[in-house]
Scaffold this motif. Sequence first.
Motif, mmCIF file in Angstrom:
data_model
loop_
_atom_site.group_PDB
_atom_site.id
_atom_site.type_symbol
_atom_site.label_atom_id
_atom_site.label_comp_id
_atom_site.label_asym_id
_atom_site.label_seq_id
_atom_site.Cartn_x
_atom_site.Cartn_y
_atom_site.Cartn_z
ATOM 1 N N ARG A 152 0.844 -1.201 0.000
ATOM 2 C CA ARG A 152 0.000 0.000 0.000
ATOM 3 C C ARG A 152 0.874 1.245 0.000
ATOM 4 N N PRO A 153 0.443 2.319 -0.649
ATOM 5 C CA PRO A 153 -0.864 2.534 -1.283
ATOM 6 C C PRO A 153 -0.907 2.155 -2.754
ATOM 7 N N SER A 158 2.079 20.283 -9.050
ATOM 8 C CA SER A 158 1.068 19.489 -9.740
ATOM 9 C C SER A 158 0.990 19.851 -11.221
ATOM 10 N N LEU A 159 1.034 21.143 -11.505
ATOM 11 C CA LEU A 159 0.986 21.591 -12.903
ATOM 12 C C LEU A 159 2.213 21.106 -13.660
ATOM 13 N N ARG A 160 3.352 21.154 -13.004
ATOM 14 C CA ARG A 160 4.600 20.732 -13.652
ATOM 15 C C ARG A 160 4.613 19.232 -13.921
ATOM 16 N N LEU A 161 4.107 18.453 -12.973
ATOM 17 C CA LEU A 161 4.176 16.992 -13.103
ATOM 18 C C LEU A 161 3.054 16.404 -13.939
ATOM 19 N N TYR A 162 1.842 16.979 -13.801
ATOM 20 C CA TYR A 162 0.660 16.343 -14.402
ATOM 21 C C TYR A 162 -0.079 17.225 -15.402
ATOM 22 N N GLY A 163 0.371 18.476 -15.536
ATOM 23 C CA GLY A 163 -0.325 19.377 -16.451
ATOM 24 C C GLY A 163 -1.643 19.870 -15.917
ATOM 25 N N ASN A 164 -1.876 19.682 -14.616
ATOM 26 C CA ASN A 164 -3.136 20.077 -13.981
ATOM 27 C C ASN A 164 -2.813 20.524 -12.556
ATOM 28 N N SER A 165 -3.151 21.754 -12.219
ATOM 29 C CA SER A 165 -2.733 22.308 -10.927
ATOM 30 C C SER A 165 -3.421 21.656 -9.731
ATOM 31 N N LYS A 166 -4.538 20.976 -9.936
ATOM 32 C CA LYS A 166 -5.283 20.384 -8.815
ATOM 33 C C LYS A 166 -5.199 18.858 -8.783
ATOM 34 N N TYR A 167 -4.522 18.266 -9.768
ATOM 35 C CA TYR A 167 -4.513 16.805 -9.870
ATOM 36 C C TYR A 167 -3.823 16.163 -8.659
ATOM 37 N N PHE A 168 -2.691 16.709 -8.235
ATOM 38 C CA PHE A 168 -1.988 16.139 -7.088
ATOM 39 C C PHE A 168 -2.886 16.117 -5.866
ATOM 40 N N GLU A 169 -3.532 17.244 -5.584
ATOM 41 C CA GLU A 169 -4.378 17.348 -4.398
ATOM 42 C C GLU A 169 -5.543 16.365 -4.453
ATOM 43 N N LYS A 170 -6.157 16.226 -5.628
ATOM 44 C CA LYS A 170 -7.362 15.408 -5.749
ATOM 45 C C LYS A 170 -7.078 13.909 -5.871
ATOM 46 N N VAL A 220 -3.563 12.234 -5.976
ATOM 47 C CA VAL A 220 -2.288 11.628 -5.594
ATOM 48 C C VAL A 220 -1.899 11.893 -4.136
ATOM 49 N N LYS A 221 -2.301 13.023 -3.623
ATOM 50 C CA LYS A 221 -1.808 13.498 -2.326
ATOM 51 C C LYS A 221 -2.047 12.512 -1.195
ATOM 52 N N SER A 222 -3.232 11.940 -1.107
ATOM 53 C CA SER A 222 -3.544 11.041 0.012
ATOM 54 C C SER A 222 -2.618 9.824 0.011
ATOM 55 N N SER A 223 -2.279 9.315 -1.180
ATOM 56 C CA SER A 223 -1.378 8.162 -1.270
ATOM 57 C C SER A 223 0.037 8.550 -0.869
ATOM 58 N N VAL A 224 0.500 9.704 -1.335
ATOM 59 C CA VAL A 224 1.839 10.170 -0.978
ATOM 60 C C VAL A 224 1.937 10.405 0.524
ATOM 61 N N LYS A 266 3.479 13.821 12.336
ATOM 62 C CA LYS A 266 3.451 15.199 11.856
ATOM 63 C C LYS A 266 2.110 15.471 11.189
ATOM 64 N N ARG A 267 1.788 16.764 11.063
ATOM 65 C CA ARG A 267 0.617 17.142 10.281
ATOM 66 C C ARG A 267 0.941 16.961 8.806
ATOM 67 N N ASP A 268 -0.119 16.906 7.991
ATOM 68 C CA ASP A 268 0.070 16.679 6.564
ATOM 69 C C ASP A 268 0.979 17.724 5.931
ATOM 70 N N ASP A 269 0.764 18.991 6.265
ATOM 71 C CA ASP A 269 1.572 20.048 5.658
ATOM 72 C C ASP A 269 3.031 19.949 6.093
ATOM 73 N N GLU A 270 3.271 19.454 7.298
ATOM 74 C CA GLU A 270 4.631 19.284 7.775
ATOM 75 C C GLU A 270 5.346 18.161 7.027
ATOM 76 N N LEU A 271 4.616 17.094 6.744
ATOM 77 C CA LEU A 271 5.194 15.972 6.005
ATOM 78 C C LEU A 271 5.672 16.416 4.632
ATOM 79 N N LEU A 272 4.872 17.219 3.957
ATOM 80 C CA LEU A 272 5.238 17.694 2.619
ATOM 81 C C LEU A 272 6.336 18.755 2.691
#
Length: 403
Positions: free
Chosen positions: A144-145, A175-187, A189-193, A204-210
């Motif tokens: 997982r994930p 997100s825009l650089r990697l996927y061509g979509n500024s919201k794709y990572f958040e919607k 990929v983010k939870s898996s990462v 840690k909090r989510d923002d701290e991890l990133l």
Amino acid sequence: MRKDEIALQILNTLLDKYERSSSFRGGKRRIILTPRTDMNLFLLLESPADRKPFMDAINELSSASLIGYENDRDDDSYPSLIYLLVDADTINRVYSAAGRKDKHRILENLFRKIAGTAAEMPECDIKTYLLSALKKTGEYIIPRPFSGSSLDDDILKALSFMAANESEIMERVMSLRLYGNSKYFEKEVKSSVLSILRSIGPEKRDDELLSAYSVVRYPEEFMFKGDVIIRFKDGSFTDFSALKSGSVITSSDADRAVCVISKTVSKITTVENKANYIQLAAEAGPDELVIFLGGFFSPARGRFLSLMHRSFPTAEYLHTGDIDLGGFLIFLKLKEIIPEIKPYMMDAAALDSYIDSAEPIGDGKYLASLQNLLEDESFSVFHPVISLMLEKRVRLEQESFLG
């Protein structure tokens, strides 16, 4: 149920059992279902409306050499068992008939993708995680994930970028650089990462991890209080000494700074928690610079502290934070940048003084992690307080000192 629906259910049930069995890992034992003990099959056979389509389904599957079955000795119209022969040709055809991917192929593809990503990655915690994930695929487990879907590529793309990233970047820009979509990572990929980052780091909090990999929602802000002037690369100066309640500078501006100047500062204290920072900042004298860390460490924060250390190489450096695993780890990160830094109010005496405000530790893994620190000389300055924590089974948040 229709005959084709029943046939599909039988094939998927056999494949599910096959993928959990030793046969999937190279054995040759056939996979057997017994209708009298499998509740779903039993209900179908006992239903007057489903009995005939059920028998038609297994007859057709048997005629196609996808399954075999044996009738009950006392009732030749009732199958006592249904089985799947474990040979490469049959397994391939059953996967195809069920309309699902062969899990062996999924594991092989996932291994190849993870291995390729890890091979090009610098040494870091993410690479260590990927190497452990490779080991699991070798044990016929999809770690997982990851799921064997196309999302795996997007997860690996994000992990690869983060592991090599050295400059602060906003989430949506990444997100825009990697996927061509500024919201794709958040919607997507983010939870898996985040689930991966949680598995390889302290709480840690989510923002701290990133932020540990310089990925932020917005540029970081650093709070500090002291009689200082910051000089920037363009030759300009900003005097913060007049701000008696403290100041804030963004990470992007901090990265433009060349040095920090002060006629009075000789003591610098970093603080983990905001409430304690506010109190210490209010009490600080003209010789003291107080810096709020925010309870986590990021590369941008490290660069800001390096700037301070270069500017005040002879100052006294102290750090105060939670008396817990996270607090100790933050201190060690600080010591990599400021070797002479010392802990303040993070010793056995401080814990003993505020023991009534301490929180109990009930997590066995947490206690084991503390025990391991006693074997690590890097944490020797904390060994006495760790021993007391283990004896009392408690931890102490820094805010307790405010009471």
